[in-house]
Design an enzyme around this catalytic site. Sequence first.
Site, PDB file in Angstrom:
ATOM      1  N   TYR A 227      16.141  42.170 -12.456  1.00 58.16           N
ATOM      2  CA  TYR A 227      17.217  42.366 -11.785  1.00 58.16           C
ATOM      3  C   TYR A 227      18.489  41.790 -12.601  1.00 58.16           C
ATOM      4  CZ  TYR A 227      14.139  43.083  -7.952  1.00 58.16           C
ATOM      5  OH  TYR A 227      13.167  43.439  -6.996  1.00 58.16           O
TER       6      TYR A 227
ATOM      7  N   LYS B  99      18.420  26.670   1.248  1.00 59.23           N
ATOM      8  CA  LYS B  99      18.681  24.992   1.477  1.00 59.23           C
ATOM      9  C   LYS B  99      20.198  25.062   1.730  1.00 59.23           C
ATOM     10  CE  LYS B  99      14.528  24.925   0.533  1.00 59.23           C
ATOM     11  NZ  LYS B  99      13.833  26.127   0.768  1.00 59.23           N
TER      12      LYS B  99
ATOM     13  N   HIS C 224      18.246  -2.411   0.774  1.00 55.53           N
ATOM     14  CA  HIS C 224      18.437  -2.435   2.225  1.00 55.53           C
ATOM     15  C   HIS C 224      19.951  -2.211   2.339  1.00 55.53           C
ATOM     16  CE1 HIS C 224      18.021  -3.567   6.176  1.00 55.53           C
ATOM     17  NE2 HIS C 224      19.143  -4.542   6.212  1.00 55.53           N
TER      18      HIS C 224
END
Length: 474
Positions: free
Chosen positions: A38, A54, A447
């Site tokens: 291609y 995505k 955290h």
Amino acid sequence: MNNTIKTQVVVIGGGPAGYSAAFRCSDLGMKTIIVENYSNLGGVCLNVGCIPSKTLLHIAKIMEENKNFFKKGVFNKDIEINIEKIILWKQNVINKLVNGLNFLAHTRKIDIINGKGLFETENSLIVQKNNNDNYKILFDNAIIATGSTNIKLPFIPYNDDRIWDSTDALLLKNIPKKMLILGSGVIGLEMATIYQSFGSQVDIVDITQQILPEIDEDIVNFYKKCVKNKFNLLLGTKVLSIDNSQDLLQVHMTNDNNNSVYSKYYNIIIVAIGRKPNSSYISQKLPQISIDNNNFIIVNNQMRTNISNIYAIGDVTGYPMLAHKGIHEGHLAAEVIAGKNHYFVPKVIPSIAYTNPEISWVGITEKNAIKNDIKYKVSSFFWNALGRAIATNEQKGLTKLIIEKNSNRIIGGGVIGYNSGELLGEISLAIEMGCDAEDIALTIHAHPTFYESIGIAAEICIGSVTDIINNNRN
């Protein structure tokens, strides 16, 4: 033939496996040519697969988030999509990455010849170009990276433009009112995620009783609960025929072994039943390259075929058909050609379904452990007690560790939830390095984060967790 070129390495196929192999060959000092059928490098993955899907899935995710906050009254207006702008955005993403690959190839002085490569001998390749201006390439070593293509079913009228494969689906030709997807694998579920978010009513049909059969049932069941109001799963159902003579596609199905047949009507059907290797042409005028019963090229752990100077990498060599697997195989094949004594022996290869919620897994599953008589235990943590998940309205999540019972080593993991694929890195590294649950639990996790859930799952295992009621205090 006038157009004869000599090179040290010829790579047949310019997808992720192929261009990675070629780039590594060049970096190791070898003259390299890529033969690509291609016009663009990147293969299916970049041009009509991983990257465009995505891109659309990210947009679909933003839409879902907006709709959720609109329903909660946080946003005053629901979102409206502009299909033309979405298509343009998708193409711009592809173009940027294609241009990057062209720059990398040019900088490395890698020649790219567009056409179909057919072996003539063990050291020569004929490249058939569309303009009939064929090339003959004489090579010392060849790397086959021809990828895979969609599997087709004999009873489907593919000449009807209402029958799509995944490539057609990513073109966003239209947003149908009613859509049927054949196949509940990763591709089918991702296409369902996109089109449901864009407004289609989606049914997914599969002859088997479980979606994503390689994944443990607890994660699959968690996912099914999350999507039960989004699309309809027709499991254990066989499509018998499709009548395309009407304005709507009439699909005849059975879910009781042909004892009763019923029909449903759809605007569009996507066929996503899997892929097969592009290996059918390689043996023309060449002593037979060994191929297995599924038409995959047989290679050893240095990616070498039974012909010593010909290698094969990526989808054409077998499952899992994943770009990141092919990339690593490409690097290794180049290194072996360069004389390095390297082998492809990964402990784990991660897998991700970019659905909503995202599903990710790596290493040994419970199914694997039971099948191979591995003594194991499971430590799972649900995200409804995870601060970052609650703060971002992403409580629908689960982090699961598979642990070898005697050694406490991490041997597998599965995560379902927002961006779960990003959490696999720590679990994959833990398995590769032989970490045990205590190693993970004693590693300070930031955290509030989503990856904190891995540390908490490990704490549950060793009995030191404080984020939930601890029934296993140590």
